[in-house]
Structures are given as structure tokens and as C-alpha cells.
Design a protein around this motif. Structure first.
Motif, PDB file in Angstrom:
ATOM      1  N   PHE A  82       0.827  -1.208   0.000  1.00 36.14           N
ATOM      2  CA  PHE A  82       0.000   0.000   0.000  1.00 36.14           C
ATOM      3  C   PHE A  82       0.867   1.266   0.000  1.00 36.14           C
ATOM      4  O   PHE A  82       2.092   1.200   0.114  1.00 36.14           O
ATOM      5  CB  PHE A  82      -0.912   0.015   1.222  1.00 36.14           C
ATOM      6  CG  PHE A  82      -1.903  -1.125   1.259  1.00 36.14           C
ATOM      7  CD1 PHE A  82      -3.179  -0.969   0.737  1.00 36.14           C
ATOM      8  CD2 PHE A  82      -1.560  -2.352   1.815  1.00 36.14           C
ATOM      9  CE1 PHE A  82      -4.099  -2.012   0.771  1.00 36.14           C
ATOM     10  CE2 PHE A  82      -2.475  -3.403   1.857  1.00 36.14           C
ATOM     11  CZ  PHE A  82      -3.739  -3.225   1.331  1.00 36.14           C
ATOM     12  N   GLN A  83       0.209   2.429  -0.113  1.00 37.72           N
ATOM     13  CA  GLN A  83       0.926   3.704  -0.041  1.00 37.72           C
ATOM     14  C   GLN A  83       1.647   3.851   1.285  1.00 37.72           C
ATOM     15  O   GLN A  83       2.776   4.340   1.343  1.00 37.72           O
ATOM     16  CB  GLN A  83      -0.052   4.869  -0.235  1.00 37.72           C
ATOM     17  CG  GLN A  83      -0.615   4.984  -1.628  1.00 37.72           C
ATOM     18  CD  GLN A  83      -1.470   6.232  -1.789  1.00 37.72           C
ATOM     19  OE1 GLN A  83      -1.283   7.216  -1.092  1.00 37.72           O
ATOM     20  NE2 GLN A  83      -2.413   6.190  -2.728  1.00 37.72           N
ATOM     21  N   GLU A  84       0.982   3.447   2.362  1.00 39.22           N
ATOM     22  CA  GLU A  84       1.635   3.429   3.674  1.00 39.22           C
ATOM     23  C   GLU A  84       2.042   1.982   3.952  1.00 39.22           C
ATOM     24  O   GLU A  84       1.356   1.046   3.576  1.00 39.22           O
ATOM     25  CB  GLU A  84       0.684   3.915   4.767  1.00 39.22           C
ATOM     26  CG  GLU A  84       0.166   5.332   4.581  1.00 39.22           C
ATOM     27  CD  GLU A  84      -1.008   5.385   3.607  1.00 39.22           C
ATOM     28  OE1 GLU A  84      -1.679   4.352   3.437  1.00 39.22           O
ATOM     29  OE2 GLU A  84      -1.219   6.446   3.003  1.00 39.22           O
ATOM     30  N   ALA A  85       3.155   1.817   4.646  1.00 36.43           N
ATOM     31  CA  ALA A  85       3.731   0.481   4.819  1.00 36.43           C
ATOM     32  C   ALA A  85       2.813  -0.484   5.576  1.00 36.43           C
ATOM     33  O   ALA A  85       2.821  -1.683   5.333  1.00 36.43           O
ATOM     34  CB  ALA A  85       5.073   0.586   5.553  1.00 36.43           C
ATOM     35  N   ARG A  86       2.014   0.037   6.525  1.00 38.27           N
ATOM     36  CA  ARG A  86       1.082  -0.783   7.302  1.00 38.27           C
ATOM     37  C   ARG A  86       1.786  -1.959   7.993  1.00 38.27           C
ATOM     38  O   ARG A  86       1.289  -3.083   7.999  1.00 38.27           O
ATOM     39  CB  ARG A  86      -0.057  -1.295   6.418  1.00 38.27           C
ATOM     40  CG  ARG A  86      -0.875  -0.193   5.781  1.00 38.27           C
ATOM     41  CD  ARG A  86      -2.162  -0.719   5.187  1.00 38.27           C
ATOM     42  NE  ARG A  86      -2.913   0.358   4.521  1.00 38.27           N
ATOM     43  CZ  ARG A  86      -4.120   0.225   3.997  1.00 38.27           C
ATOM     44  NH1 ARG A  86      -4.735  -0.951   4.044  1.00 38.27           N
ATOM     45  NH2 ARG A  86      -4.727   1.237   3.407  1.00 38.27           N
ATOM     46  N   LEU A  87       2.935  -1.682   8.578  1.00 38.74           N
ATOM     47  CA  LEU A  87       3.645  -2.711   9.334  1.00 38.74           C
ATOM     48  C   LEU A  87       2.999  -2.872  10.706  1.00 38.74           C
ATOM     49  O   LEU A  87       2.403  -1.933  11.248  1.00 38.74           O
ATOM     50  CB  LEU A  87       5.120  -2.329   9.494  1.00 38.74           C
ATOM     51  CG  LEU A  87       5.906  -2.126   8.189  1.00 38.74           C
ATOM     52  CD1 LEU A  87       7.331  -1.683   8.504  1.00 38.74           C
ATOM     53  CD2 LEU A  87       5.907  -3.386   7.343  1.00 38.74           C
ATOM     54  N   GLU A 137      12.736   2.818   4.447  1.00 45.98           N
ATOM     55  CA  GLU A 137      12.985   1.512   5.064  1.00 45.98           C
ATOM     56  C   GLU A 137      11.679   0.767   5.328  1.00 45.98           C
ATOM     57  O   GLU A 137      11.593  -0.448   5.128  1.00 45.98           O
ATOM     58  CB  GLU A 137      13.772   1.706   6.360  1.00 45.98           C
ATOM     59  CG  GLU A 137      15.216   2.151   6.137  1.00 45.98           C
ATOM     60  CD  GLU A 137      15.916   2.593   7.415  1.00 45.98           C
ATOM     61  OE1 GLU A 137      17.155   2.659   7.421  1.00 45.98           O
ATOM     62  OE2 GLU A 137      15.202   2.885   8.421  1.00 45.98           O
ATOM     63  N   LYS A 138      10.657   1.489   5.766  1.00 47.87           N
ATOM     64  CA  LYS A 138       9.359   0.851   5.999  1.00 47.87           C
ATOM     65  C   LYS A 138       8.802   0.242   4.717  1.00 47.87           C
ATOM     66  O   LYS A 138       8.271  -0.879   4.717  1.00 47.87           O
ATOM     67  CB  LYS A 138       8.362   1.883   6.557  1.00 47.87           C
ATOM     68  CG  LYS A 138       8.631   2.324   7.984  1.00 47.87           C
ATOM     69  CD  LYS A 138       7.614   3.380   8.411  1.00 47.87           C
ATOM     70  CE  LYS A 138       7.888   3.852   9.827  1.00 47.87           C
ATOM     71  NZ  LYS A 138       6.947   4.931  10.234  1.00 47.87           N
ATOM     72  N   LEU A 143       7.530  -4.369   1.286  1.00 45.22           N
ATOM     73  CA  LEU A 143       7.751  -5.093   0.047  1.00 45.22           C
ATOM     74  C   LEU A 143       8.257  -6.502   0.333  1.00 45.22           C
ATOM     75  O   LEU A 143       7.790  -7.484  -0.267  1.00 45.22           O
ATOM     76  CB  LEU A 143       8.750  -4.329  -0.827  1.00 45.22           C
ATOM     77  CG  LEU A 143       9.164  -4.961  -2.155  1.00 45.22           C
ATOM     78  CD1 LEU A 143       7.947  -5.189  -3.046  1.00 45.22           C
ATOM     79  CD2 LEU A 143      10.192  -4.076  -2.863  1.00 45.22           C
ATOM     80  N   GLY A 144       9.194  -6.613   1.289  1.00 43.79           N
ATOM     81  CA  GLY A 144       9.709  -7.924   1.663  1.00 43.79           C
ATOM     82  C   GLY A 144       8.634  -8.825   2.241  1.00 43.79           C
ATOM     83  O   GLY A 144       8.577 -10.022   1.929  1.00 43.79           O
TER      84      GLY A 144
END
Length: 364
Positions: A82-87, A137-138, A143-144
Motif C-alpha cells: 500500500f501507499q503506507e507500509a502498514r507494518l 525503510e518501511k 515489500l519484503g
């Protein structure tokens, strides 16, 4: 092969798209905000249900309204960034990555944890929490995580939109590495032509819920439909070519374009490598004579194929330089003074060449 055919009514907005690509690289959905790009990939992911249509990935049909097929989201094996990493804030980077592996527990693990960590350069981040990471980095961790879910298709919804220019430049090379080394098909949503120029193999131009053009990037770069998205200053052509020679002393690489050659910065290039050149109309100068006594080093002989009036008292002049058509923007008074017309031979002088990274794994 990826075939996307959807119809979806949302309030006053109607989406009606048909995208067909056999590319194993990146298919970019390019268009202005609100044109339906994000809706399209949410339909692909199964987060929204189409009113009608069909979605086929390879030999697998994921949705077919006529046949009553609608594979659940969690069974589609589609990764989403997504646009924001949402980790997950309560997990470390390693924990977020392993969550991706847990999602893939019923599938064969083709993309390994260590491989993803090395590919994305996040070895030093594994013990950190998301709040300790930069924006770039986020996104690399997100992506990973998506890659470790073993997707057969990866969706990226403007993944660089929330990053500043420096962070975008940081993440783009990693997206290139994923494209070139893992060969996971991707659908990449963007309204930034620079990103598409660097990454995409196939482009679908979208406007008001419809696909107005689709094809390879060099073909799309010449279409007038692109202008309303990228603006007049970004009008030009994209050329895919090959490095013929490198002059190490001068730091220049010679790139074959049409019947001639262009000299570009040789940094990180090698002989035989495929490259992508963006030649902007504003950076081309037309001359009736071969260049002499000028600082401009790049000149290509060609023939005018057509002339088109442009906004702000300018004229777009298309020139064939040997099977490759370039477009120059000059003032209309200059075109009149030089008596330019179709069929006239002349020289195209290039003030600046914007070079983008090597282009996929296709033969010329």
C-alpha cells in the motif's frame, strides 16, 4: 498472461477496464488521481467485488461473473504493498517479514527469507521496530513481507507516494532488483511518469474509469493521451537501445539510436547492455546543417515526418532518424523562418539525455 476485465459502479463513478498483458515484468497503471487505478487493483486483490467481468492470471481464473467464479482474497496468492507500509507496530522487522511467510505456509516456499533480506538490503534492520525506521525503510520491509507470502502477482498502490524525493530514489533501485531477479509479475499504480519510466515494461493509461491506451512504454510515450497526465514539459519519446561502445577515458557510452549514436554518461553501464533513454521535446534543437563549432555533442541526421501545432505558439516536429521517431518542440516563428516541412532533411541536436536503468530481459 494477465487479463483484467472489470465493470464496477461506485456512486457516480463507473469503472470499465480491459487490460491484457503477457509481460512478466511490471505493468503500470498510469493516470491522474481519481481515474480508477486503485479501484482496479482492489478488484484484482479481491478487496472489492466487480459488478461483472473476468480476471485470469496465467492458467488460473480468479474471477468470472458469468461462470460464478470468485476466488476468496486469501486464496488468490496476490501480494499487496500500500501507499503506507502498514507494518505491525508490535513486531520487529523480522517479525513482520515472518508474518509474510506464515501467510504462505500452504504454498511452496520459492522466495526465501534470507534471499529477500539480502535483496532489499535490510540485514541491519531486522531487530528494529517500525517506529525506528525511515519511510523508505518501511516500504522496503513492506515489500519484503509481501514477497515472502509467495505471491504469483504483486500489486503496488503508489508505494512511493508518501516519500520525499530522496527516499524515492532510495527505494526505486530495490524495486528494479525485485523485477529483474525474482521475476514476480507486478501491477504498479502511479501518477508519476518518472517512476513508470524507470520500472515498467507495459503501461495502461487510465482516464475517468477507462483504459484509453495500453502498450509498451516507447509506444505509449508518443501518444497525445499521455500529455494530460505528464504535462507539456514532459512530452517527448522513450527509446530502448543498446550500448555499443564505452570510452573509459571520456566517461561516455555510445548508444545506437536509428542510423546514429548518442553519447551518455557511462557510469554503471557495460557494452551490450539494454538501456532506456528519455528524449524530451524541450531538449531537442533542429538544425539545417551538421553541427560544427557547438558544445552540443549529440547530433542525429533525420527527415521531418510531420509537424503539429502546439500550445503557447510552439510547434511539435517529428523527425525520423532511421526507424526511430523523435519529437522536438520549437517556436512557431522558428519553424516558419527555417521553412520546415514534411520530407525535409535536417539534424536533431540533443542538449540533454536522461538515461534510465537497463530494460528487462528481452532481446532487441
Amino acid at each position: 498472461m494477465l487479463h483484467i476485465q472489470f465493470r464496477k459502479q461506485q456512486g457516480d463513478f463507473k469503472l470499465d477496464v480491459d487490460i491484457h498483458t503477457d509481460s512478466t515484468g511490471i505493468t503500470a497503471l498510469l493516470g491522474r488521481s481519481g481515474c480508477g487505478k486503485s479501484t482496479t487493483i482492489n478488484l484484482i486483490a479481491g478487496l472489492l467485488k466487480p459488478d461483472s467481468g473476468r480476471l485470469q492470471l496465467g492458467d488460473t481464473v480468479l474471477f468470472d461473473s458469468a461462470a460464478g467464479i470468485n476466488v476468496p482474497t486469501e486464496q488468490r496468492r496476490i501480494g499487496y504493498v500500500f501507499q503506507e507500509a502498514r507494518l505491525f507496530p508490535h513486531y520487529t522487522v523480522a517479525g513482520n517479514l515472518r508474518y509474510g511467510l506464515q501467510r504462505a505456509r500452504t504454498h511452496q516456499c520459492v522466495i526465501g527469507f534470507d534471499d529477500v533480506v539480502a535483496l532489499l538490503g535490510i540485514e541491519q534492520l531486522l531487530a528494529r521496530r517500525p517506529y525506528q525506521l525511515s519511510g523508505g525503510e518501511k516500504q522496503r520491509v513492506a515489500l519484503g513481507r509481501a514477497l515472502l507470502s509467495q505471491p504469483r502477482l504483486l500489486l503496488l498502490d503508489e508505494p512511493l507516494a508518501s516519500l520525499d524525493q530522496a527516499r524515492r530514489a532510495e527505494v526505486l533501485p530495490y524495486l528494479e532488483r525485485v523485477r529483474d531477479e525474482l521475476h514476480v509479475p507486478m501491477v504498479y499504480v502511479s501518477h508519476q511518469f518518472e517512476e513508470v519510466l524507470q520500472l515498467a515494461s507495459t503501461v495502461a493509461l487510465m482516464d475517468n474509469g477507462r483504459v484509453v491506451a495500453q502498450g509498451d512504454l516507447p509506444s505509449i510515450s508518443r501518444l497525445p493521451e499521455l500529455r494530460s497526465i505528464v504535462g507539456a514539459e514532459a512530452i517527448g519519446v522513450v527509446v530502448e537501445a543498446q550500448v555499443q561502445d564505452i570510452d573509459a577515458d571520456a566517461g561516455l557510452a555510445r548508444i545506437a539510436v536509428g542510423h546514429g549514436q548518442l553519447n551518455v554518461d557511462a557510469t554503471a553501464l557495460r557494452i551490450g547492455q539494454r538501456v532506456r533513454l528519455q528524449l524530451l521535446a524541450r531538449d531537442l534543437i533542429l538544425s539545417l546543417h551538421a553541427p560544427q563549432g557547438l558544445s552540443v555533442r549529440n547530433g542525429l541526421a533525420g527527415v521531418i515526418t510531420r509537424m503539429t501545432p502546439d500550445e503557447r505558439h510552439a510547434t511539435l516536429v517529428a523527425v525520423d532518424v532511421g526507424g526511430v521517431e523523435l519529437i522536438a518542440r520549437i517556436t512557431t516563428p522558428a519553424a516558419v523562418e527555417l521553412n520546415l516541412q514534411a520530407g525535409m532533411p535536417l539534424w536533431v541536436l540533443i542538449k540533454a539525455v536522461t538515461l534510465r536503468g537497463h530494460v528487462f530481459h528481452r532481446q532487441l
